[in-house]
Design a protein around this motif. Structure first.
Motif, PDB file in Angstrom:
ATOM      1  N   MET A  60       0.840  -1.188   0.000  1.00  0.00           N
ATOM      2  CA  MET A  60       0.000   0.000   0.000  1.00  0.00           C
ATOM      3  C   MET A  60       0.883   1.250   0.000  1.00  0.00           C
ATOM      4  SD  MET A  60      -2.874   1.197   2.810  1.00  0.00           S
ATOM      5  CE  MET A  60      -3.905  -0.227   2.481  1.00  0.00           C
ATOM      6  N   ASN A  61       0.542   2.211  -0.847  1.00  0.00           N
ATOM      7  CA  ASN A  61       1.289   3.456  -0.900  1.00  0.00           C
ATOM      8  C   ASN A  61       1.127   4.226   0.416  1.00  0.00           C
ATOM      9  OD1 ASN A  61       2.040   2.992  -3.574  1.00  0.00           O
ATOM     10  ND2 ASN A  61       0.208   4.004  -4.366  1.00  0.00           N
ATOM     11  N   PRO A  62       2.161   4.925   0.832  1.00  0.00           N
ATOM     12  CA  PRO A  62       2.036   5.719   2.070  1.00  0.00           C
ATOM     13  C   PRO A  62       1.222   6.980   1.825  1.00  0.00           C
ATOM     14  CG  PRO A  62       4.194   6.052   1.084  1.00  0.00           C
ATOM     15  CD  PRO A  62       3.517   4.982   0.272  1.00  0.00           C
ATOM     16  N   VAL A  63       0.628   7.491   2.889  1.00  0.00           N
ATOM     17  CA  VAL A  63      -0.023   8.795   2.840  1.00  0.00           C
ATOM     18  C   VAL A  63       1.051   9.865   2.933  1.00  0.00           C
ATOM     19  CG1 VAL A  63      -1.541  10.377   4.098  1.00  0.00           C
ATOM     20  CG2 VAL A  63      -2.198   7.987   3.804  1.00  0.00           C
ATOM     21  N   SER A  64       0.909  10.915   2.141  1.00  0.00           N
ATOM     22  CA  SER A  64       1.814  12.057   2.223  1.00  0.00           C
ATOM     23  C   SER A  64       0.985  13.329   2.162  1.00  0.00           C
ATOM     24  CB  SER A  64       2.834  12.030   1.073  1.00  0.00           C
ATOM     25  OG  SER A  64       2.163  12.156  -0.177  1.00  0.00           O
ATOM     26  N   VAL A  65       1.647  14.461   2.383  1.00  0.00           N
ATOM     27  CA  VAL A  65       0.945  15.742   2.288  1.00  0.00           C
ATOM     28  C   VAL A  65       0.867  16.109   0.807  1.00  0.00           C
ATOM     29  CG1 VAL A  65       0.796  18.103   3.138  1.00  0.00           C
ATOM     30  CG2 VAL A  65       1.832  16.346   4.562  1.00  0.00           C
ATOM     31  N   PHE A  66       0.052  15.345   0.105  1.00  0.00           N
ATOM     32  CA  PHE A  66      -0.188  15.515  -1.330  1.00  0.00           C
ATOM     33  C   PHE A  66      -1.560  16.175  -1.464  1.00  0.00           C
ATOM     34  CE2 PHE A  66      -1.678  13.908  -5.495  1.00  0.00           C
ATOM     35  CZ  PHE A  66      -0.630  14.321  -6.293  1.00  0.00           C
ATOM     36  N   GLY A  67      -1.570  17.501  -1.422  1.00  0.00           N
ATOM     37  CA  GLY A  67      -2.845  18.203  -1.403  1.00  0.00           C
ATOM     38  C   GLY A  67      -3.390  18.239   0.014  1.00  0.00           C
ATOM     39  N   PRO A  68      -4.742  18.224   0.174  1.00  0.00           N
ATOM     40  CA  PRO A  68      -5.717  18.009  -0.883  1.00  0.00           C
ATOM     41  C   PRO A  68      -6.082  19.259  -1.682  1.00  0.00           C
ATOM     42  CG  PRO A  68      -6.821  18.127   1.230  1.00  0.00           C
ATOM     43  CD  PRO A  68      -5.355  18.195   1.526  1.00  0.00           C
ATOM     44  N   ASP A  69      -5.741  20.466  -1.191  1.00  0.00           N
ATOM     45  CA  ASP A  69      -6.134  21.669  -1.926  1.00  0.00           C
ATOM     46  C   ASP A  69      -5.400  21.775  -3.255  1.00  0.00           C
ATOM     47  OD1 ASP A  69      -7.828  23.439   0.138  1.00  0.00           O
ATOM     48  OD2 ASP A  69      -6.247  22.375   1.217  1.00  0.00           O
ATOM     49  N   PHE A  70      -4.089  21.553  -3.224  1.00  0.00           N
ATOM     50  CA  PHE A  70      -3.267  21.594  -4.435  1.00  0.00           C
ATOM     51  C   PHE A  70      -2.441  20.316  -4.470  1.00  0.00           C
ATOM     52  CE2 PHE A  70       0.733  23.499  -6.521  1.00  0.00           C
ATOM     53  CZ  PHE A  70       0.284  23.162  -7.796  1.00  0.00           C
ATOM     54  N   PRO A  71      -2.972  19.264  -5.099  1.00  0.00           N
ATOM     55  CA  PRO A  71      -2.257  17.981  -5.110  1.00  0.00           C
ATOM     56  C   PRO A  71      -1.097  17.990  -6.106  1.00  0.00           C
ATOM     57  CG  PRO A  71      -4.402  17.766  -6.185  1.00  0.00           C
ATOM     58  CD  PRO A  71      -4.305  19.175  -5.715  1.00  0.00           C
ATOM     59  N   PHE A  72       0.041  18.435  -5.620  1.00  0.00           N
ATOM     60  CA  PHE A  72       1.257  18.493  -6.423  1.00  0.00           C
ATOM     61  C   PHE A  72       2.343  17.710  -5.700  1.00  0.00           C
ATOM     62  CE2 PHE A  72       5.378  20.362  -7.510  1.00  0.00           C
ATOM     63  CZ  PHE A  72       5.343  20.258  -8.895  1.00  0.00           C
ATOM     64  N   ALA A  73       3.132  16.949  -6.448  1.00  0.00           N
ATOM     65  CA  ALA A  73       4.154  16.078  -5.861  1.00  0.00           C
ATOM     66  C   ALA A  73       5.457  16.860  -5.655  1.00  0.00           C
ATOM     67  CB  ALA A  73       4.382  14.864  -6.754  1.00  0.00           C
ATOM     68  N   TYR A  74       5.487  17.650  -4.596  1.00  0.00           N
ATOM     69  CA  TYR A  74       6.690  18.425  -4.296  1.00  0.00           C
ATOM     70  C   TYR A  74       7.891  17.525  -4.068  1.00  0.00           C
ATOM     71  CZ  TYR A  74       3.600  22.461  -3.579  1.00  0.00           C
ATOM     72  OH  TYR A  74       2.688  23.477  -3.750  1.00  0.00           O
ATOM     73  N   ASP A  75       7.665  16.371  -3.415  1.00  0.00           N
ATOM     74  CA  ASP A  75       8.783  15.464  -3.143  1.00  0.00           C
ATOM     75  C   ASP A  75       9.408  14.961  -4.436  1.00  0.00           C
ATOM     76  OD1 ASP A  75       6.467  14.032  -3.725  1.00  0.00           O
ATOM     77  OD2 ASP A  75       6.580  12.735  -1.967  1.00  0.00           O
ATOM     78  N   ASP A  76       8.579  14.610  -5.420  1.00  0.00           N
ATOM     79  CA  ASP A  76       9.118  14.167  -6.703  1.00  0.00           C
ATOM     80  C   ASP A  76       9.832  15.306  -7.430  1.00  0.00           C
ATOM     81  OD1 ASP A  76       8.096  11.651  -6.265  1.00  0.00           O
ATOM     82  OD2 ASP A  76       6.329  11.934  -7.527  1.00  0.00           O
ATOM     83  N   TRP A  77       9.290  16.509  -7.327  1.00  0.00           N
ATOM     84  CA  TRP A  77       9.869  17.654  -8.046  1.00  0.00           C
ATOM     85  C   TRP A  77      11.288  17.942  -7.574  1.00  0.00           C
ATOM     86  CZ3 TRP A  77       9.782  23.416  -7.108  1.00  0.00           C
ATOM     87  CH2 TRP A  77      10.098  24.132  -8.280  1.00  0.00           C
ATOM     88  N   ILE A  78      11.507  17.940  -6.243  1.00  0.00           N
ATOM     89  CA  ILE A  78      12.837  18.295  -5.745  1.00  0.00           C
ATOM     90  C   ILE A  78      13.845  17.154  -5.894  1.00  0.00           C
ATOM     91  CG2 ILE A  78      12.150  20.138  -4.185  1.00  0.00           C
ATOM     92  CD1 ILE A  78      12.006  18.187  -1.922  1.00  0.00           C
ATOM     93  N   LYS A  79      13.355  15.929  -6.080  1.00  0.00           N
ATOM     94  CA  LYS A  79      14.270  14.796  -6.229  1.00  0.00           C
ATOM     95  C   LYS A  79      14.613  14.492  -7.689  1.00  0.00           C
ATOM     96  CE  LYS A  79      12.611  12.383  -2.072  1.00  0.00           C
ATOM     97  NZ  LYS A  79      11.853  11.212  -1.580  1.00  0.00           N
ATOM     98  N   HIS A  80      13.913  15.109  -8.628  1.00  0.00           N
ATOM     99  CA  HIS A  80      14.073  14.752 -10.038  1.00  0.00           C
ATOM    100  C   HIS A  80      15.493  15.051 -10.513  1.00  0.00           C
ATOM    101  CE1 HIS A  80      13.278  14.555 -14.356  1.00  0.00           C
ATOM    102  NE2 HIS A  80      12.134  13.942 -14.046  1.00  0.00           N
ATOM    103  N   PRO A  81      16.108  14.123 -11.242  1.00  0.00           N
ATOM    104  CA  PRO A  81      17.503  14.329 -11.665  1.00  0.00           C
ATOM    105  C   PRO A  81      17.694  15.519 -12.594  1.00  0.00           C
ATOM    106  CG  PRO A  81      16.553  12.351 -12.678  1.00  0.00           C
ATOM    107  CD  PRO A  81      15.602  12.778 -11.620  1.00  0.00           C
ATOM    108  N   SER A  82      16.636  15.973 -13.263  1.00  0.00           N
ATOM    109  CA  SER A  82      16.772  17.127 -14.155  1.00  0.00           C
ATOM    110  C   SER A  82      16.896  18.435 -13.408  1.00  0.00           C
ATOM    111  CB  SER A  82      15.562  17.203 -15.108  1.00  0.00           C
ATOM    112  OG  SER A  82      15.509  16.081 -15.957  1.00  0.00           O
ATOM    113  N   GLY A  83      16.500  18.444 -12.132  1.00  0.00           N
ATOM    114  CA  GLY A  83      16.539  19.682 -11.361  1.00  0.00           C
ATOM    115  C   GLY A  83      15.240  20.455 -11.475  1.00  0.00           C
ATOM    116  N   LEU A  84      15.194  21.587 -10.782  1.00  0.00           N
ATOM    117  CA  LEU A  84      13.950  22.355 -10.692  1.00  0.00           C
ATOM    118  C   LEU A  84      13.723  23.273 -11.881  1.00  0.00           C
ATOM    119  CD1 LEU A  84      13.885  23.357  -6.911  1.00  0.00           C
ATOM    120  CD2 LEU A  84      13.203  21.218  -8.036  1.00  0.00           C
TER     121      LEU A  84
END
Length: 549
Positions: free
Chosen positions: A1-25
């Motif tokens: 089961m996937n963990p719960v994260s602070v993904f929204g609910p108002d603005f469901p954006f994956a901040y964790d994925d964004w800052i970890k992406h190898p391409s950078g911000l």
């Protein structure tokens, strides 16, 4: 089961994925490299934003009027290494995946926080209306407490489609999150937490005493009666993103996070040479606190510190509490719209007080020879202390007791009192719960206390949105989207947990700081990578629902 994260609910954006992406911000044009950005406030939001902007080739200059780290404040006890009092943030839910990205990057150690009825606490005492109950799990308490917990679970399901919403957050199913959450915004923005509880079918079947117990003892981390006047949306967000559960603390103090980021030298910085850090770009120290902010004729923004030193910046990020823009910083009014000023000035901050003592050892683990129980436990009570937490630093160091952690009216009761009087009152309350235990004989050194509302740089601990404040929050949170603003309002950005949808949780500071980073990238003519879209790219599609004015 996937963990719960602070993904929204108002603005469901994956901040964790964004800052970890190898391409950078993102990337900036060459002519923007080296441009200066003023960051007002060296707390979590300011330091994290500065760190990410530095990596992109900008030069963040930090202004700090008080203590570095903001409300990530770990005050050491005198005379011993590594024994601290966490005066601000002290327990961090694992759902705060953006914040944990930086904890893990820095290699910091965390441990389970000793919340009530958790294995980390060992044992818990609930002292309510003069009756004391000892427990290790909820099942050890009288049936009344299980009835309260079950009633709140039922109320969440009845009033918020809770299980389905949490599952959608687990799955990061944005359409489903919006389908459930957006109608809840309209339904509950103007209604209080207490209304949600008292009007639910589950609590309607129970007595007033059940609601009283719920307010005093609460769920997860303790009593929630201080939040009863708040908008129910504020509490739903905490519950559905598990901010009230699975919490850990940072061994050695959470202030290590901003301090180590300040000195950290990331690999692959654009423009800057190897070995560059925020500290080196700032000459080793922050500027003094900002005293004035003005727009210059060429469009830059002038920031003057309290010693009269003025500098012009291509952009400014304000991370301090919003009230300081009216009370402590002479801010040019035209930098923000009147609608936004209304939101900034109406933001309501809650009071909070903590009092700590250092003790010779974790004596609470001693066993009572008659009962076989711990001689002292993590304690929830309706007395002045409200919450008492116990921290064992191991056999080679003294231990720490947070004698009292209180909010709102209970925090105001001790506001005018010196630390010694606060300790005396807390010990008096605890003596009524543990009449044969001499806590005083174990105390070492000097106690430590804080009242956040008494600090001129904070004027309160954290935001607590009142009914009807959703529109204000929407204006503040979405301010990083500046294309539709007049030129006189562009280039100054907002961040911090008070701007976020999750006040009192550092993840809100992380997320809004990253919003500001994406806005500043765009402001300097940059863009995100095609394979790693930014909050700016997602906001028009997945941003918070707008309620009519």
């Amino acid at each position: 089961m996937n963990p719960v994260s602070v993904f929204g609910p108002d603005f469901p954006f994956a901040y964790d994925d964004w800052i970890k992406h190898p391409s950078g911000l993102g990337t900036l044009p060459d002519n923007a490299h080296g441009e200066t950005v003023a960051i007002i406030g060296a707390g979590a939001a300011g330091v994290i934003a500065g760190y990410e902007l530095m990596k992109l080739g900008l030069r963040p200059i930090l202004f700090e009027s008080g203590q570095f780290g903001g409300r990530l404040r770990s005050q050491p006890f005198e005379g011993v290494e590594g024994v601290i009092a966490e005066l601000g943030g002290m327990r961090f839910p694992v759902s705060s995946t953006g914040f944990y990205h930086y904890i893990e990057m820095l290699g910091l150690e965390t441990a389970p926080f000793p919340n009530p009825l958790t294995p980390a606490a060992g044992s818990t005492v609930v002292d309510l209306l003069g009756q004391t109950h000892y427990a290790q799990t909820l099942a050890d308490l009288p049936a009344l407490f299980s009835e309260v917990a079950q009633a709140y679970d039922a109320a969440l399901e009845e009033g918020a489609n809770f299980a389905a919403l949490k599952q959608a957050i687990r799955d990061r199913d944005i359409p489903r999150i919006k389908e459930i959450w957006d109608p809840l915004v309209a339904a509950w923005d103007e209604r209080t937490f207490y209304d949600f509880v008292a009007s639910s079918d589950a609590f309607q079947k129970l007595s007033f005493h059940h609601r009283e117990v719920f307010g005093q003892v609460g769920f997860g981390t303790g009593g929630w009666d201080s939040d009863f006047p708040n908008s129910m949306l504020e509490i739903l967000r905490v519950n559905v993103t598990e901010c009230d559960d699975h919490q850990r603390y940072v061994v050695g103090g959470v202030e290590q996070v901003p301090r180590q980021l300040w000195a950290h030298t990331p690999e692959g910085c654009v423009h800057w040479p190897a070995g560059t850090s925020l500290a080196s770009l700032n000459g080793g120290a922050t500027r003094a606190g900002a005293a004035r902010i003005r727009r210059q004729p060429d469009g830059t923004i002038e920031v003057t510190d309290k010693w009269g030193r003025s500098e012009d910046f291509g952009a400014v990020l304000v991370t301090c509490q919003s009230h300081l823009l009216s009370t402590q910083i002479d801010t040019e009014e035209s930098l923000f719209s009147q609608d936004l000023w209304m939101a900034l000035d109406r933001t309501r901050y809650m009071q909070s007080a903590k009092t700590f003592v250092m003790v010779d050892r974790a004596f609470w683990k001693d066993k009572d020879p008659e009962t076989g129980r711990d001689v002292m436990s993590m304690t929830l009570t309706d007395r002045m202390t409200r919450g008492t937490y116990l921290f064992d630093n191991g056999p080679d160091k003294p231990s720490v007791i947070c004698l009292s952690y209180s909010w709102m009216t209970d925090a105001l009761k001790v506001l005018p009192l010196p630390v010694e009087k606060r300790v005396d009152l807390a010990l008096s309350s605890l003596n009524k719960i543990y009449p044969t235990l001499d806590i005083r004989s174990h105390i070492l050194g000097n106690p430590i206390t804080v009242s956040w509302e008494a600090d001129e740089n904070f004027l309160g601990a954290f935001k607590g949105a009142l009914p009807g404040h959703y529109r204000y929050n929407h204006r503040m949170f979405g301010h990083f989207m500046q294309d539709d603003l007049p030129a006189s309002e562009r280039g100054i950005f907002l961040a911090g947990d008070g701007v976020s949808w999750t006040p009192a949780w550092v993840e809100g500071a992380v997320q809004t700081s990253l919003n500001a980073v994406s806005g500043i990238i765009h402001h300097f003519g940059g863009a995100s990578h095609a394979g790693n879209p930014s909050p700016r790219d997602a906001y028009a599609t997945y941003g918070p629902i707008r309620l009519p004015d």
